[in-house]
Scaffold this motif. Sequence first.
Motif, PDB file in Angstrom:
ATOM      1  N   ARG A  88      70.757  56.132  84.965  1.00 29.70           N
ATOM      2  CA  ARG A  88      70.043  54.930  85.400  1.00 29.70           C
ATOM      3  C   ARG A  88      69.303  55.194  86.717  1.00 29.70           C
ATOM      4  O   ARG A  88      68.140  54.828  86.879  1.00 29.70           O
ATOM      5  N   LEU A  91      66.293  57.348  86.108  1.00 27.65           N
ATOM      6  CA  LEU A  91      65.137  56.578  85.638  1.00 27.65           C
ATOM      7  C   LEU A  91      64.446  55.863  86.799  1.00 27.65           C
ATOM      8  O   LEU A  91      63.213  55.797  86.849  1.00 27.65           O
ATOM      9  N   ILE A 105      60.161  51.716  83.264  1.00 20.40           N
ATOM     10  CA  ILE A 105      61.054  52.301  82.257  1.00 20.40           C
ATOM     11  C   ILE A 105      62.375  51.548  82.133  1.00 20.40           C
ATOM     12  O   ILE A 105      62.920  51.424  81.039  1.00 20.40           O
ATOM     13  N   LEU A 106      62.896  51.036  83.241  1.00 19.40           N
ATOM     14  CA  LEU A 106      64.187  50.338  83.168  1.00 19.40           C
ATOM     15  C   LEU A 106      64.111  49.063  82.341  1.00 19.40           C
ATOM     16  O   LEU A 106      65.096  48.697  81.701  1.00 19.40           O
ATOM     17  N   TYR A 109      64.525  50.361  78.898  1.00 17.50           N
ATOM     18  CA  TYR A 109      65.882  50.905  78.776  1.00 17.50           C
ATOM     19  C   TYR A 109      66.902  49.787  78.609  1.00 17.50           C
ATOM     20  O   TYR A 109      67.798  49.867  77.780  1.00 17.50           O
ATOM     21  N   ASP A 110      66.737  48.724  79.396  1.00 18.68           N
ATOM     22  CA  ASP A 110      67.676  47.606  79.348  1.00 18.68           C
ATOM     23  C   ASP A 110      67.436  46.667  78.166  1.00 18.68           C
ATOM     24  O   ASP A 110      68.377  46.072  77.647  1.00 18.68           O
ATOM     25  N   ASP A 112      65.894  47.303  75.064  1.00 19.72           N
ATOM     26  CA  ASP A 112      65.914  47.819  73.698  1.00 19.72           C
ATOM     27  C   ASP A 112      67.356  48.018  73.220  1.00 19.72           C
ATOM     28  O   ASP A 112      68.076  48.870  73.740  1.00 19.72           O
ATOM     29  N   VAL A 115      68.710  51.570  72.344  1.00 22.33           N
ATOM     30  CA  VAL A 115      69.067  52.520  73.397  1.00 22.33           C
ATOM     31  C   VAL A 115      70.582  52.670  73.476  1.00 22.33           C
ATOM     32  O   VAL A 115      71.108  53.782  73.506  1.00 22.33           O
ATOM     33  N   GLN A 116      71.305  51.561  73.499  1.00 20.39           N
ATOM     34  CA  GLN A 116      72.766  51.632  73.585  1.00 20.39           C
ATOM     35  C   GLN A 116      73.363  52.292  72.343  1.00 20.39           C
ATOM     36  O   GLN A 116      74.326  53.044  72.442  1.00 20.39           O
ATOM     37  N   ILE A 119      72.888  55.975  72.893  1.00 13.04           N
ATOM     38  CA  ILE A 119      73.830  56.428  73.925  1.00 13.04           C
ATOM     39  C   ILE A 119      75.213  56.590  73.322  1.00 13.04           C
ATOM     40  O   ILE A 119      75.883  57.608  73.533  1.00 13.04           O
TER      41      ILE A 119
END
Length: 176
Positions: A88, A91, A105-106, A109-110, A112, A115-116, A119
């Motif tokens: 994080r 990024l 980008i965050l 990242y948060d 979508d 994404v998790q 991960i």
Amino acid sequence: EFRRVLFRSMSEKELNMPIDECIANPDKFKECDKVPADQYITWICGQNPICDNNTKSHSLTEKEKMAEYSKKLILEDYYVVGILEEFRETLKLFDATMPEIFGGILKFYDADPNVQIIIDKTKTNGKKLMNERSRRILESKVMKYEMEIYDFAIAKFWKQIIGLVYKSNVEDFQKL
């Protein structure tokens, strides 16, 4: 697939042996040490003749020179350094240093949900942490120079984070 290619000379039993068991028993450690630790330092070091990527094992003097060269590369040739364990923050640093590529980008990242999922799929299954004794042996002997490079990269990373990301708001940094 990567694991099968990289560790093809190891049996399934050797692949699944806990690292603490490997290190605690010198006879087993020889079995577990079939993949040379040098692979990491040569990868970071690059194509300079000092790196000699065709050698399977390097002397301590050679590894020390490779480590110094690698740190020089990180300092002088790498615009930014990202750290996976601090993804994080990485990024945030990329956003601050390369906004034309990573701007905002965050938010993605948060926002979508995929994404998790990705991960979670890429995490190591059944990961067991090694004991402190094994860690000390690896950090001070087997992977001494790799750890020097890693610590150097971490230092550059945090210096950039503090200087570029949190320069205007020290309180944000203190929340980490």
